[in-house]
Design a protein around this motif. Structure first.
Motif, PDB file in Angstrom:
ATOM      1  N   TYR A  87       4.864   2.620  -2.616  1.00 35.20           N
ATOM      2  CA  TYR A  87       5.837   3.548  -2.042  1.00 35.20           C
ATOM      3  C   TYR A  87       5.357   4.938  -2.399  1.00 35.20           C
ATOM      4  N   ILE A  88       5.138   5.766  -1.374  1.00 38.06           N
ATOM      5  CA  ILE A  88       4.562   7.095  -1.558  1.00 38.06           C
ATOM      6  C   ILE A  88       5.615   8.148  -1.238  1.00 38.06           C
ATOM      7  N   THR A  89       5.801   9.101  -2.152  1.00 43.34           N
ATOM      8  CA  THR A  89       6.752  10.183  -1.934  1.00 43.34           C
ATOM      9  C   THR A  89       6.046  11.525  -2.113  1.00 43.34           C
ATOM     10  N   SER A  90       6.719  12.601  -1.739  1.00 43.94           N
ATOM     11  CA  SER A  90       6.140  13.936  -1.892  1.00 43.94           C
ATOM     12  C   SER A  90       6.829  14.659  -3.041  1.00 43.94           C
ATOM     13  N   THR A  91       6.101  15.558  -3.672  1.00 38.97           N
ATOM     14  CA  THR A  91       6.616  16.323  -4.807  1.00 38.97           C
ATOM     15  C   THR A  91       7.103  17.693  -4.346  1.00 38.97           C
ATOM     16  N   SER A  92       7.679  18.436  -5.280  1.00 40.05           N
ATOM     17  CA  SER A  92       8.186  19.774  -4.950  1.00 40.05           C
ATOM     18  C   SER A  92       7.060  20.735  -4.577  1.00 40.05           C
ATOM     19  N   ASP A 146      14.152   9.107   6.556  1.00 37.36           N
ATOM     20  CA  ASP A 146      15.189   9.824   5.813  1.00 37.36           C
ATOM     21  C   ASP A 146      14.611  10.773   4.773  1.00 37.36           C
ATOM     22  N   GLU A 147      13.328  10.679   4.510  1.00 35.77           N
ATOM     23  CA  GLU A 147      12.702  11.557   3.529  1.00 35.77           C
ATOM     24  C   GLU A 147      11.208  11.582   3.788  1.00 35.77           C
ATOM     25  N   ASP A 148      10.522  12.503   3.174  1.00 29.08           N
ATOM     26  CA  ASP A 148       9.073  12.601   3.358  1.00 29.08           C
ATOM     27  C   ASP A 148       8.401  11.558   2.475  1.00 29.08           C
ATOM     28  N   ALA A 149       8.448  10.308   2.925  1.00 27.69           N
ATOM     29  CA  ALA A 149       7.942   9.199   2.125  1.00 27.69           C
ATOM     30  C   ALA A 149       7.433   8.103   3.042  1.00 27.69           C
ATOM     31  N   TYR A 150       6.616   7.213   2.481  1.00 25.65           N
ATOM     32  CA  TYR A 150       6.000   6.154   3.268  1.00 25.65           C
ATOM     33  C   TYR A 150       5.911   4.874   2.450  1.00 25.65           C
ATOM     34  N   ARG A 151       5.987   3.755   3.154  1.00 23.47           N
ATOM     35  CA  ARG A 151       5.573   2.478   2.602  1.00 23.47           C
ATOM     36  C   ARG A 151       4.133   2.317   3.073  1.00 23.47           C
ATOM     37  N   VAL A 152       3.213   2.146   2.136  1.00 27.29           N
ATOM     38  CA  VAL A 152       1.794   2.097   2.481  1.00 27.29           C
ATOM     39  C   VAL A 152       1.201   0.769   2.015  1.00 27.29           C
ATOM     40  N   TYR A 153       0.531   0.103   2.928  1.00 23.93           N
ATOM     41  CA  TYR A 153      -0.114  -1.177   2.648  1.00 23.93           C
ATOM     42  C   TYR A 153      -1.620  -0.939   2.717  1.00 23.93           C
ATOM     43  N   VAL A 154      -2.287  -1.114   1.604  1.00 22.56           N
ATOM     44  CA  VAL A 154      -3.706  -0.804   1.528  1.00 22.56           C
ATOM     45  C   VAL A 154      -4.524  -2.093   1.569  1.00 22.56           C
ATOM     46  N   LYS A 155      -5.307  -2.239   2.616  1.00 16.57           N
ATOM     47  CA  LYS A 155      -6.234  -3.374   2.730  1.00 16.57           C
ATOM     48  C   LYS A 155      -7.597  -2.882   2.260  1.00 16.57           C
ATOM     49  N   TYR A 156      -8.215  -3.639   1.375  1.00 13.99           N
ATOM     50  CA  TYR A 156      -9.490  -3.213   0.816  1.00 13.99           C
ATOM     51  C   TYR A 156     -10.277  -4.436   0.359  1.00 13.99           C
ATOM     52  N   ASP A 157     -11.508  -4.208  -0.028  1.00 12.83           N
ATOM     53  CA  ASP A 157     -12.347  -5.280  -0.562  1.00 12.83           C
ATOM     54  C   ASP A 157     -12.626  -5.012  -2.037  1.00 12.83           C
ATOM     55  N   MET A 158     -12.564  -6.059  -2.821  1.00 15.15           N
ATOM     56  CA  MET A 158     -12.851  -5.975  -4.242  1.00 15.15           C
ATOM     57  C   MET A 158     -14.245  -6.548  -4.505  1.00 15.15           C
ATOM     58  N   LYS A 159     -15.106  -5.748  -5.125  1.00 20.40           N
ATOM     59  CA  LYS A 159     -16.453  -6.195  -5.469  1.00 20.40           C
ATOM     60  C   LYS A 159     -16.469  -6.592  -6.941  1.00 20.40           C
ATOM     61  N   LEU A 160     -16.602  -7.886  -7.193  1.00 22.51           N
ATOM     62  CA  LEU A 160     -16.653  -8.383  -8.558  1.00 22.51           C
ATOM     63  C   LEU A 160     -18.069  -8.257  -9.109  1.00 22.51           C
ATOM     64  N   LYS A 161     -18.177  -8.076 -10.404  1.00 21.21           N
ATOM     65  CA  LYS A 161     -19.480  -7.923 -11.036  1.00 21.21           C
ATOM     66  C   LYS A 161     -20.288  -9.216 -10.918  1.00 21.21           C
TER      67      LYS A 161
END
Length: 221
Positions: free
Chosen positions: A133-138, A105-120
């Motif tokens: 939730y990602i949307t687009s600007t003007s 319905d709009e230029d937008a996405y539900r985005v699920y980011v899988k990543y690894d966290m490196k602890l110190k």
């Protein structure tokens, strides 16, 4: 009748380290809802969104508020205090994969980011999953949307989070995270320290329920 919703705090880091205690994006209970629930996930197909995500996490790592403010719809919703606590323990964010469901319905996405966290000072990488939730600007830029959601957006997000591929992904990352925590004492110790500090900073217990719809504090009004 339009529903009114509280503004969201940023990213509920959903899974692993994430959803359990790094609740950094408050996700509402919620377009084409049928499409979202049945859609095939797109993996890293939108290069602009992948760059947006990597840029955001790099800015988050150093709590670079100026950089992050360019990437979100409302910088006042960035949980600076929580990110500052994380920066004490997190060395880096690596190995990004972005799973996307488009809002037709709009230029937008539900985005699920899988990543690894490196602890110190910890060799083992900690698997994580965060939802945005990602949307687009003007001016045709993609941004992380942290402002108030309308009813259609809430319905879309809720349906996307019920997508069986996302449910499987969430379960997978949760299992990977638990394996790391149970096998690496140093990682577990850091996790507990971060959990305690975020709990103290927020003044409330941290939700440990590994569910995308966990909305502690972002209930619709």
């Amino acid at each position: 009748m339009k529903l009114k919703y509280k503004k969201l705090v940023i990213l509920i880091t959903i899974a692993t380290f994430a959803i359990g205690f790094l609740i950094l994006t408050l996700i509402p209970t919620g377009g084409n809802s049928q499409h979202a629930e049945e859609a095939k996930l797109k993996l890293n197909e939108n290069e602009e969104i992948v760059k947006l995500m990597t840029d955001f996490f790099q800015a988050k790592k150093t709590v670079n508020m100026e950089a992050m403010s360019e990437l979100v719809s409302d910088s006042s919703q960035i949980p600076r205090e929580n990110f500052t606590i994380l920066a004490e323990y997190v060395e880096d964010y690596e190995n990004f994969n972005c799973y996307m469901i488009e809002n037709l319905d709009e230029d937008a996405y539900r985005v699920y980011v899988k990543y690894d966290m490196k602890l110190k000072n910890v060799d083992t990488l900690t698997p994580c999953l965060s939802a945005f939730y990602i949307t687009s600007t003007s001016d045709n830029r993609y941004i992380i949307y942290l402002s108030a959601l309308d009813e259609n957006q809430v319905d879309f997000i809720t349906s996307a989070d019920k997508n069986m591929e996302i449910v499987k992904l969430k379960t997978q990352v949760s299992e990977e995270f638990n394996n790391v925590i149970n096998q690496d004492a140093g990682c577990k110790q850091f996790y507990q320290k971060i959990q305690e500090k975020i709990k103290a900073a927020s003044g409330a217990a941290i939700d440990s329920d590994l569910t995308l719809n966990s909305a502690s504090g972002a209930a619709a009004k």
